[in-house]
Write a protein that holds these residues in place. Structure first.
Motif, PDB file in Angstrom:
ATOM      1  N   ALA A  20      -3.355  -3.390   3.553  1.00 58.77           N
ATOM      2  CA  ALA A  20      -2.215  -2.658   3.104  1.00 58.77           C
ATOM      3  C   ALA A  20      -1.200  -2.591   4.353  1.00 58.77           C
ATOM      4  CB  ALA A  20      -2.523  -1.514   2.368  1.00 58.77           C
ATOM      5  N   ASN A  77       0.566  -5.739   5.226  1.00 59.77           N
ATOM      6  CA  ASN A  77       1.448  -6.159   4.096  1.00 59.77           C
ATOM      7  C   ASN A  77       2.754  -5.339   4.492  1.00 59.77           C
ATOM      8  OD1 ASN A  77       0.390  -8.005   2.527  1.00 59.77           O
ATOM      9  ND2 ASN A  77      -0.469  -6.477   0.974  1.00 59.77           N
ATOM     10  N   ALA A  82       6.325  -6.813   5.247  1.00 61.39           N
ATOM     11  CA  ALA A  82       7.709  -6.334   4.485  1.00 61.39           C
ATOM     12  C   ALA A  82       8.793  -5.914   5.134  1.00 61.39           C
ATOM     13  CB  ALA A  82       7.300  -5.302   3.224  1.00 61.39           C
ATOM     14  N   VAL A 136      -4.694  -5.399  -6.242  1.00 64.83           N
ATOM     15  CA  VAL A 136      -3.120  -5.245  -6.456  1.00 64.83           C
ATOM     16  C   VAL A 136      -2.598  -5.588  -4.938  1.00 64.83           C
ATOM     17  CG1 VAL A 136      -3.291  -2.791  -5.771  1.00 64.83           C
ATOM     18  CG2 VAL A 136      -1.181  -3.845  -6.818  1.00 64.83           C
ATOM     19  N   PHE A 137      -3.353  -5.179  -3.739  1.00 66.45           N
ATOM     20  CA  PHE A 137      -2.790  -5.678  -2.559  1.00 66.45           C
ATOM     21  C   PHE A 137      -2.921  -7.207  -2.135  1.00 66.45           C
ATOM     22  CE2 PHE A 137      -4.243  -1.273  -1.275  1.00 66.45           C
ATOM     23  CZ  PHE A 137      -2.889  -0.694  -1.012  1.00 66.45           C
ATOM     24  N   CYS A 167      -2.069  -9.374  -4.438  1.00 64.80           N
ATOM     25  CA  CYS A 167      -0.859  -9.605  -5.427  1.00 64.80           C
ATOM     26  C   CYS A 167       0.260  -9.321  -4.537  1.00 64.80           C
ATOM     27  CB  CYS A 167      -0.861  -8.770  -6.780  1.00 64.80           C
ATOM     28  SG  CYS A 167       0.358  -9.214  -7.783  1.00 64.80           S
ATOM     29  N   GLU A 168       0.201  -8.355  -3.899  1.00 66.62           N
ATOM     30  CA  GLU A 168       1.454  -8.062  -2.969  1.00 66.62           C
ATOM     31  C   GLU A 168       1.442  -8.999  -1.778  1.00 66.62           C
ATOM     32  OE1 GLU A 168       4.755  -5.907  -1.729  1.00 66.62           O
ATOM     33  OE2 GLU A 168       3.926  -6.302  -3.772  1.00 66.62           O
ATOM     34  N   THR A 169       0.319  -9.470  -1.331  1.00 63.83           N
ATOM     35  CA  THR A 169       0.464 -10.454  -0.155  1.00 63.83           C
ATOM     36  C   THR A 169       1.031 -11.831  -0.814  1.00 63.83           C
ATOM     37  OG1 THR A 169      -1.577  -9.467   0.741  1.00 63.83           O
ATOM     38  CG2 THR A 169      -0.644 -11.622   1.543  1.00 63.83           C
ATOM     39  N   ARG A 192       3.194 -12.030  -3.178  1.00 63.48           N
ATOM     40  CA  ARG A 192       4.444 -11.976  -3.434  1.00 63.48           C
ATOM     41  C   ARG A 192       5.440 -12.042  -2.183  1.00 63.48           C
ATOM     42  NH1 ARG A 192       8.373  -8.553  -3.022  1.00 63.48           N
ATOM     43  NH2 ARG A 192       7.504  -6.916  -2.033  1.00 63.48           N
ATOM     44  N   ILE A 193       4.953 -11.277  -1.173  1.00 66.58           N
ATOM     45  CA  ILE A 193       5.808 -11.298  -0.017  1.00 66.58           C
ATOM     46  C   ILE A 193       5.668 -12.626   0.616  1.00 66.58           C
ATOM     47  CG2 ILE A 193       5.975 -10.375   2.475  1.00 66.58           C
ATOM     48  CD1 ILE A 193       4.406  -7.940   1.238  1.00 66.58           C
ATOM     49  N   THR A 243       1.003 -14.879  -7.862  1.00 62.20           N
ATOM     50  CA  THR A 243       1.307 -13.580  -7.999  1.00 62.20           C
ATOM     51  C   THR A 243       1.309 -13.178  -9.558  1.00 62.20           C
ATOM     52  OG1 THR A 243       2.852 -13.441  -5.969  1.00 62.20           O
ATOM     53  CG2 THR A 243       3.038 -11.721  -7.562  1.00 62.20           C
ATOM     54  N   ARG A 271       5.565  -5.200 -12.887  1.00 63.75           N
ATOM     55  CA  ARG A 271       5.192  -6.046 -11.851  1.00 63.75           C
ATOM     56  C   ARG A 271       5.031  -7.582 -12.351  1.00 63.75           C
ATOM     57  NH1 ARG A 271       0.495  -3.865 -10.529  1.00 63.75           N
ATOM     58  NH2 ARG A 271       1.234  -2.707  -8.770  1.00 63.75           N
TER      59      ARG A 271
END
Length: 512
Positions: A19, A22, A26, A58-59, A61-63, A65-66, A87, A105
């Motif tokens: 996290a 990430n 970001a 979910v983290f 998923c965020e990785t 996305r970025i 994602t 999301r």
């Protein structure tokens, strides 16, 4: 400060470490400070997630996305699409029933995929995913996610932009109205996003030929921008440039140069460190080239157009090709007015080649290209090609912008082409066609009302007077010429009233 942060010394749990990486990525991405650092931190986060089998979190998923946003910034569309697709699939797997956060999301993932298809000119796919995003946002809102309602406005704006790109301005206008309503209800009347929505709505109205309404939207946006604690100078410059464009089309030269100059100076001050590379500055150069061409100051028009073209050709923006093509179109018209007809045809063909690869065949920019090429072929006495291009342009204008003054101009040009052939072939049929197109041009210009350029309307009355005179209808001819004279006198009076106060803008502009 971020480079001094060592997560290993903190010894967090794997999920917390991922996290943190990430978040660092970001921060680097949002500040555009160092894209290499974005990639490095994302790779570390992904390694941690894979090593500890956090593949369904979910983290992760965020990785993804970025990572998608990173490749989007690098114009690596295929990789961006791949990460956005990952994602989406992970967001769908993690989604809980009727959970507004999870639904939002998923909506964001759909929106991001739509953006990539939009940037790669696959517009039908883009619209498909934008509509899926809107559906998910509606579900999130209905499930209690009240904060996500205004997020759907961003997707609506993307969808409106696609319809603008396709030349479907009527549909775009409907979405622009929805965007304004959402932003006003969720953010208030004086928010920055409301101002931007007014600007976008004004651009669509301009494309529809509603120039006075477009100016009204510019005024609303300017009132919001100037009331904000931190003045968004770049946005103000855009409003001034848009207003200048509307005034130029309406034939109000003094107002046009005032607003164009203000917008140009403000953009130069905002981007003073990279003015020779900035796309907004290049856009101002292109607009000024169009203005000076309309004033028959071809030397200045050519200088500004070539400045714009040089910046566009060395840029990497998503609209780069469209900007290059529209600048070719302006340079082609400048060459025609200088009598360089072969160069003019070559430039229009280059513009059309780019437009045909990016835009729909019924886009107004394609029609503009046909219109300018038709004028060049008329000068070359290639009447059959000129009338063919006019027919293409007329079809597009009638379909996309039936109330725009450009339809009057194409009808008038068709009348001139038939007039040239009357002298050449002595044919009554061509004379009949000429009179009919002259009549339609004047009729359409009158129907445009305040949105028509008075100087062009006067020209159409002149041509109507000539037609009456040739058929010995002298009273009607006198009345038509009298109306043309009155329109010109009215325009001269307006320009005299404004000329003195606007002289400084001409001088400052040329100094720049």
């Amino acid at each position: 400060m971020l480079k001094q942060l060592n997560v290993e010394h903190i010894r967090p749990r794997p999920i917390e470490a991922a996290a943190v990486y990430n978040i660092i990525a970001a921060i680097y991405y949002s500040s555009s400070e160092d894209l290499d650092e974005v990639e490095n931190n994302l790779k570390i986060a992904l390694e941690i997630e894979q090593e500890h089998q956090l593949t369904n979190h979910v983290f992760v998923c965020e990785t993804f996305r970025i990572f998608g946003a990173f490749h989007d910034r690098r114009n690596n569309w295929a990789k961006a699409l791949d990460y956005y697709d990952k994602t989406l699939r992970m967001a769908q797997n993690l989604a809980r029933p009727n959970n507004p956060l999870d639904l939002a999301r998923i909506a964001a993932a759909y929106n991001n995929i739509g953006i990539i298809y939009d940037l790669t000119h696959r517009y039908e796919r883009a619209k498909y995913f934008y509509h899926l995003a809107l559906k998910s946002y509606d579900q999130a809102f209905n499930a209690g996610g009240k904060d996500y309602h205004h997020a759907s406005a961003e997707t609506l704006n993307n969808l409106a932009c696609v319809y603008d790109t396709e030349g479907d301005y009527e549909t775009s206008q409907k979405f622009q109205k929805k965007i304004l309503d959402i932003y006003k209800n969720t953010l208030g009347d004086k928010h920055l996003n409301v101002g931007k929505a007014y600007v976008n709505y004004g651009i669509t109205l301009y494309c529809l030929g509603k120039f006075r309404d477009a100016l009204h939207q510019c005024d609303k946006a300017l009132n919001i921008y100037t009331s904000l604690p931190l003045r968004p100078n770049q946005s103000i410059a855009t409003v001034w440039s848009n207003a200048g464009e509307s005034y130029r089309t309406l034939g109000e030269t003094a107002h046009a140069i005032e607003y164009l100059a203000k917008g140009f100076h403000l953009r130069l001050s905002v981007h003073k460190n990279n003015a020779t590379k900035n796309l907004d500055v290049a856009t101002s150069y292109k607009i000024l080239a169009d203005f000076y061409m309309s004033q028959e100051e071809l030397c200045l028009a050519d200088i500004y157009a070539r400045h714009a073209l040089n910046i566009f050709q060395n840029s990497e923006g998503s609209d780069r090709d469209i900007d290059i093509a529209s600048t070719y179109n302006i340079l082609g018209e400048i060459a025609r007015r200088r009598g360089e007809l072969r160069a003019s045809i070559r430039l229009h063909e280059a513009a059309f080649k780019i437009f045909s690869c990016i835009l729909s065949q019924n886009h107004v920019m394609v029609a503009d290209c046909f219109y300018n090429a038709a004028k060049t072929h008329l000068d070359q006495k290639n009447y059959s090609r000129a009338i063919l291009y006019c027919v293409y342009a007329k079809y597009i204008y009638k379909k996309r912008t039936p109330n725009h003054s450009n339809l009057s101009e194409i009808l008038s040009l068709m009348g001139r082409i038939y007039e040239a052939q009357v002298d050449y072939r002595h044919s009554n049929e061509y004379d009949r066609h000429r009179k009919e197109y002259d009549r339609q041009a004047l009729q359409h210009a009158i129907a445009c009302g305040d949105n028509a350029n008075p100087l062009l309307v006067a020209t159409y009355y002149d041509r109507q007077g000539e037609n009456y005179y040739r058929t010995k209808q002298y009273v009607e001819a006198f009345n038509s010429w009298g109306t043309a004279r009155e329109l010109r006198l009215r325009l001269i009076r307006i320009r005299k009233e404004r000329r003195t106060s606007n002289l400084d803008f001409y001088l400052d502009l040329h100094k720049s």
